[in-house]
Design a protein around this motif. Structure first.
Motif, PDB file in Angstrom:
ATOM      1  N   GLU A  41       6.269 -18.312   6.781  1.00 40.11           N
ATOM      2  CA  GLU A  41       5.256 -18.684   5.792  1.00 40.11           C
ATOM      3  C   GLU A  41       4.247 -19.661   6.389  1.00 40.11           C
TER       4      GLU A  41
ATOM      5  N   LYS B  63       1.963 -17.809   8.497  1.00 39.41           N
ATOM      6  CA  LYS B  63       1.296 -16.724   7.751  1.00 39.41           C
ATOM      7  C   LYS B  63       1.580 -15.354   8.377  1.00 39.41           C
TER       8      LYS B  63
ATOM      9  N   THR C 294       3.533 -11.802   8.064  1.00 36.78           N
ATOM     10  CA  THR C 294       4.120 -10.870   7.107  1.00 36.78           C
ATOM     11  C   THR C 294       4.286  -9.520   7.783  1.00 36.78           C
ATOM     12  N   THR C 295       4.852  -8.569   7.043  1.00 35.47           N
ATOM     13  CA  THR C 295       5.001  -7.215   7.595  1.00 35.47           C
ATOM     14  C   THR C 295       3.646  -6.560   7.826  1.00 35.47           C
ATOM     15  N   GLN C 296       2.618  -7.000   7.090  1.00 35.38           N
ATOM     16  CA  GLN C 296       1.277  -6.450   7.277  1.00 35.38           C
ATOM     17  C   GLN C 296       0.500  -7.178   8.375  1.00 35.38           C
TER      18      GLN C 296
ATOM     19  N   GLY D  87      11.872  -6.001   7.233  1.00 31.44           N
ATOM     20  CA  GLY D  87      10.886  -7.068   7.269  1.00 31.44           C
ATOM     21  C   GLY D  87      10.551  -7.495   8.681  1.00 31.44           C
TER      22      GLY D  87
END
Length: 347
Positions: A259, A262, A264-266, A238
């Protein structure tokens, strides 16, 4: 009757020989264990594995940012913190790219040019930009420049020092045999540290090493791998990873910050400064939950933080060095912003 008596005597002699052999074997084993493991008290070792230091790592698109938080009280040398002292750091030596030092104010980074324990600045004042004094971190260690292989340790100091020396020797031997071939985090863990730590848990009369470790490399890809005292290895696919004190709290707050941002792995952070803020915020939230941070002066909290940026192949080739510590001015600015955000909830 005479035959039975002779058999009894022979059996008694054999039994005495077996007992003496076992006693000699046990004694030699204890001597060996004592030389390898300086303290044989299991409870002290395991409690030390969660003492003093916490380490958080967050991925960016082209680097990994690692922040450590460790108590500066040196009243107990059994658990890991930072070792202060006036030394001649490798950072001050002549380097082919003098521009790196001239641009320190602009980039906010100070290059790490040689392998070994990483030197970080001592913050004599929270707003002091540069200090001539240095401290050598016992948490951060650069093992190989070409791959950016870096090892982070928390826990029992003598165990950690032994394992770091063992890992460094393994890297040197690997380079000698394979002609300077790069070693990644998976290689140092699987080939050296996992067998060493797992073997300690399975040897009679010994104890587990009281440390947690994290290995990071950026070549051929970004890798973050952690190791617990039992010798169990974990890949982190992650955004972040963590070891050390209050790990369960760090996990909770790191997820909250990711979170909130915002991330993330993407959608990894594009700037290392964003990742630095994430690491600092998660550590401050953890410290606030585990202790009353509001009663601690800001400069004392800031003095417990050190940050390292480990570059990927492209950035390492462009910069000319594998990693860099965050300078004090940049660290203070990031800390001040994160401290205010954690205290008020307002950006």
């Amino acid at each position: 009757m005479a035959s039975f008596f002779r058999m009894f005597i022979i059996s008694a002699i054999l039994m005495i020989l077996v007992i003496e052999t076992r006693a000699i074997s046990t004694t030699s084993s204890e001597v060996k264990d004592f030389s390898l493991y300086p303290v044989k008290n299991l409870e002290a070792s395991l409690s030390a594995s969660s003492s003093q230091a916490s380490v958080v790592a967050v991925k960016c698109t082209n680097c990994i940012v690692v922040v450590s938080m460790s108590a500066q009280d040196q009243s107990c040398n059994l658990t890991l913190a930072d070792q202060r002292g006036d030394i001649d750091p490798p950072l001050e030596t002549t380097h082919s790219s003098q521009r790196q030092y001239e641009d320190e104010d602009e980039t906010g980074l100070i290059p790490v040019l040689s392998r070994g324990p990483i030197c970080t600045k001592i913050r004599e004042s929270a707003r002091e930009k540069v200090s001539k004094n240095m401290r050598t971190s016992r948490i951060m260690h650069l093992l190989q420049e070409t791959s950016g292989l870096t090892l982070f340790t928390t826990g029992f100091a003598s165990d950690a020092q032994h394992l770091v020396r063992f890992a460094a020797a393994h890297v040197s031997e690997y380079e000698h045999i394979y002609g300077g071939t790069m070693m990644d985090a998976k290689g140092i863990m699987q080939d050296a540290l996992v067998p060493r730590m797992a073997g300690a848990t399975m040897t009679g009369g010994s104890r587990p090493f009281g440390v947690q470790m994290m290995a990071i490399s950026t070549s051929p890809s970004l890798q973050m791998i952690t190791l617990d005292p039992s010798g169990n290895m974990r890949y982190w696919y992650g955004v972040g990873a963590f070891i050390g004190k209050d790990s369960h709290r760090i996990k909770k707050h790191l997820l909250e910050v990711l979170e909130d941002e915002k991330i993330t792995t993407q959608s990894l952070p594009k700037s290392w400064k964003t990742a630095l803020d994430v690491c600092i915020r998660s550590l401050l939230k953890t410290a606030e939950e585990s202790q009353n941070m509001r009663k601690t002066p800001m400069n004392e909290i800031l003095a417990e933080l050190d940050a390292l940026v480990i570059f990927d192949n492209d950035l390492r080739y462009e910069a000319g060095y594998p990693c860099a510590i965050v300078d004090e001015n940049t660290m203070f600015q990031a800390f001040e912003k994160c401290y205010k955000l954690c205290s008020t909830g307002k950006r």
